[in-house]
Design an enzyme around this catalytic site. Structure first.
Site, PDB file in Angstrom:
ATOM      1  CG  ASP A  16      43.520  40.091  43.076  1.00 42.36           C
ATOM      2  OD1 ASP A  16      42.874  39.883  42.421  1.00 42.36           O
ATOM      3  OD2 ASP A  16      44.732  40.479  42.678  1.00 42.36           O
ATOM      4  CG  HIS A  44      34.805  38.710  42.756  1.00 43.23           C
ATOM      5  ND1 HIS A  44      33.396  39.314  43.202  1.00 43.23           N
ATOM      6  CD2 HIS A  44      35.584  39.394  43.025  1.00 43.23           C
ATOM      7  CE1 HIS A  44      33.815  40.356  43.256  1.00 43.23           C
ATOM      8  NE2 HIS A  44      34.965  40.645  43.366  1.00 43.23           N
TER       9      HIS A  44
HETATM   10  P1  IMP Z   1      43.590  47.568  34.192  1.00 38.86           P
HETATM   11  O1  IMP Z   1      42.521  47.613  35.282  1.00 38.86           O
HETATM   12  O2  IMP Z   1      43.563  46.047  33.514  1.00 38.86           O
HETATM   13  O3  IMP Z   1      43.962  48.702  33.550  1.00 38.86           O
HETATM   14  O4  IMP Z   1      44.920  47.437  35.079  1.00 38.86           O
HETATM   15  C1  IMP Z   1      45.657  48.004  35.967  1.00 38.86           C
HETATM   16  C2  IMP Z   1      46.122  47.887  37.152  1.00 38.86           C
HETATM   17  O5  IMP Z   1      45.175  47.432  37.959  1.00 38.86           O
HETATM   18  C3  IMP Z   1      47.068  46.631  36.805  1.00 38.86           C
HETATM   19  O6  IMP Z   1      48.186  46.781  37.786  1.00 38.86           O
HETATM   20  C4  IMP Z   1      46.407  45.627  37.195  1.00 38.86           C
HETATM   21  O7  IMP Z   1      46.792  44.400  37.634  1.00 38.86           O
HETATM   22  C5  IMP Z   1      45.474  46.063  38.441  1.00 38.86           C
HETATM   23  N1  IMP Z   1      44.004  45.216  38.574  1.00 38.86           N
HETATM   24  C6  IMP Z   1      43.092  45.466  37.817  1.00 38.86           C
HETATM   25  N2  IMP Z   1      42.141  44.674  38.149  1.00 38.86           N
HETATM   26  C7  IMP Z   1      42.534  44.092  39.528  1.00 38.86           C
HETATM   27  C8  IMP Z   1      41.920  43.186  40.462  1.00 38.86           C
HETATM   28  O8  IMP Z   1      40.879  42.745  40.273  1.00 38.86           O
HETATM   29  N3  IMP Z   1      42.813  42.536  41.170  1.00 38.86           N
HETATM   30  C9  IMP Z   1      44.176  43.102  41.258  1.00 38.86           C
HETATM   31  N4  IMP Z   1      44.624  43.942  40.680  1.00 38.86           N
HETATM   32  C10 IMP Z   1      43.736  44.399  39.629  1.00 38.86           C
END
Ligand code: IMP
Length: 432
Positions: A16, A44
């Site tokens: 982000d 995005h």
């Molecule tokens: P997952 O990718 O859904 O397995 O989530 C694992 C961790 O990565 C969590 O803390 C999510 O909030 C974080 N996360 C995954 N994708 C993003 C992103 O694009 N931006 C910020 N945090 C992310």
């Protein structure tokens, strides 16, 4: 390094960072844009001519004319989510010009999503805060050789056979309290989604071959990273990470190119830090100031709408990020969010077990024992959105940028000053 026309963009923090806007600017001059990691956990946002585009799986090049868009092997694909995203873009009067999807990209199937939510629930107060999109279980299946590839869908018999094999295995290995969704339903919904997708200008191909051929022809190829460095499965703050390779080296793994084909790596750094989900965050801010930053920076998940945790810029974490990624330059985003603050703080070091350290400990439980050591800088009041040159920035904003450059020994080549496409100061065009 040989002289190819390739750029890699990765988030330098916990995702982000405002990558969309920078990628959008750079993609306008690209001839091909490649997504190489993650899935529809990424988000995005790009604002063009008053239209807001929210990308999750589609490469950002889809809104630029004459750009070849590629979703490479390293991405995990939920076809239903991809179709929905394509329809969303079409409702904004943008047609997919050319999209290639890797035949070896793993599918996120309905049971991955159910499993993601099921495991999170079982973790209780030890939850990771995943996006619930099935990312972890889909990558786990890839590593344990139980993935189904997008290319498998091109042959109905192969897809059916693979799905039946996996169901047989999962029915035996998954916990008795987890129920798999009906096989027929999964089979039919995947097929329907793929058929719909293939009615557009979309092809399923051998993307490593395509990408390498483009690079050898000196095509301007932009590799667009999702998530952020500190969420990397190998080098992030494990276990509070995502399940893919979010770092610059992830391009080689996810797109199938050799390291010598990377010309430049651009690190996207937000003027402050944010993180979604659980995990250590030394520079986290709470209370009114956090509210101010969250509201002004619209720090709510693009995918989940969850309020993001916010904190000051952390140079300890960024030095680590630079070491792992080898940034050629930095794009600093969301500087405008600070307008109106009297004081801006930056983490220069940590106090860990009574000692001052400048290296990021990486291990989560050690990071949570670190107390940040701040340097305080003066803020500014002026709105930054119409500013086009570095020299027009308020003096204290210039000092903030120069301070970061000096501390990281890196040049900041772009500065984001607002959420619109044109709210950007370009000091050096990364393609040049
Ligand atoms: P997952 O990718 O859904 O397995 O989530 C694992 C961790 O990565 C969590 O803390 C999510 O909030 C974080 N996360 C995954 N994708 C993003 C992103 O694009 N931006 C910020 N945090 C992310």
């Amino acid at each position: 390094m040989r002289d190819y026309n390739t750029l890699v963009i990765v988030g330098a923090q916990w995702g982000d960072e405002g990558k969309g806007k920078i990628i959008d600017w750079i993609a306008q001059k690209a001839e091909a844009v490649v997504r190489f990691n993650g899935g529809n956990n990424a988000g995005h946002t790009v604002v063009v001519n008053g239209k807001t585009f929210k990308f999750r799986l589609l490469p950002s090049g889809v809104i630029s004319e004459n750009v070849i868009n590629i979703i490479a092997n390293g991405v995990v694909i939920n076809l239903l989510a991809l179709l929905e995203e394509i329809k969303e873009i079409e409702s904004l009067e943008v047609k997919i010009k050319k999209l290639y999807i890797s035949n070896q990209a793993s599918l996120i199937l309905p049971y991955h999503i159910l499993l993601d939510k099921f495991i999170e629930e079982k973790r209780g107060d030890k939850k990771l805060g995943t996006t619930g999109r099935g990312i972890g279980p889909a990558y786990s299946d890839k590593v344990s050789r139980e993935s189904i590839f997008v290319g498998d869908l091109l042959d109905k018999n192969i897809f059916k056979e693979k799905l039946e094999d996996i169901y047989r295995l999962k029915e035996k290995t998954l916990t008795s309290s987890f129920t798999l969704p009906p096989l027929e339903e999964v089979y039919n919904s995947q097929y329907k989604a793929l058929e719909e997708i293939l009615k557009r200008n979309v092809e399923i191909v051998n993307t490593p071959l395509l990408i390498n051929n483009l690079i050898l022809k000196r095509t301007k190829v932009l590799f667009e990273g999702a998530n952020g460095t500190l969420l990397d499965i190998n080098f992030g703050t494990y276990p509070y990470v995502t399940s893919s390779h979010t770092i610059s080296g992830g391009v080689c793994i996810g797109a199938g190119i050799s390291p010598d084909k990377i010309n430049k790596v651009i690190g996207i750094v937000k003027a402050y830090t944010s993180r979604v989900g659980e995990g250590p965050f030394p520079s986290e801010i709470h209370g009114e100031l956090a509210e101010f930053i969250r509201e002004k920076g619209q720090e709510y998940g693009t995918v989940t709408r969850r309020p993001r945790r916010v904190g000051w810029l952390d140079l300890v974490a960024l030095r680590y990020s630079h070491m792992i990624n080898g940034f050629s330059m930095i794009a600093l985003t969301k500087l405008d969010v600070f307008s109106g603050l009297e004081e801006i703080k930056v983490v220069k070091g940590y106090r860990f077990k009574g000692k001052i350290i400048e290296e990021f400990p990486v291990i989560s439980h050690q990071i949570s024992q670190c107390e940040p050591i701040y340097e305080s800088l003066s803020g500014w009041k002026e709105d930054l959105s119409s500013i086009k040159n570095f020299s027009e920035l308020p003096m204290n904003a210039q000092k903030y940028i120069e301070f970061i450059e000096k501390e990281l020994n890196l040049k900041i080549s772009m500065i984001g000053t607002g959420n619109k496409r044109e709210d950007l100061i370009v000091i050096k065009d990364p393609w040049e």
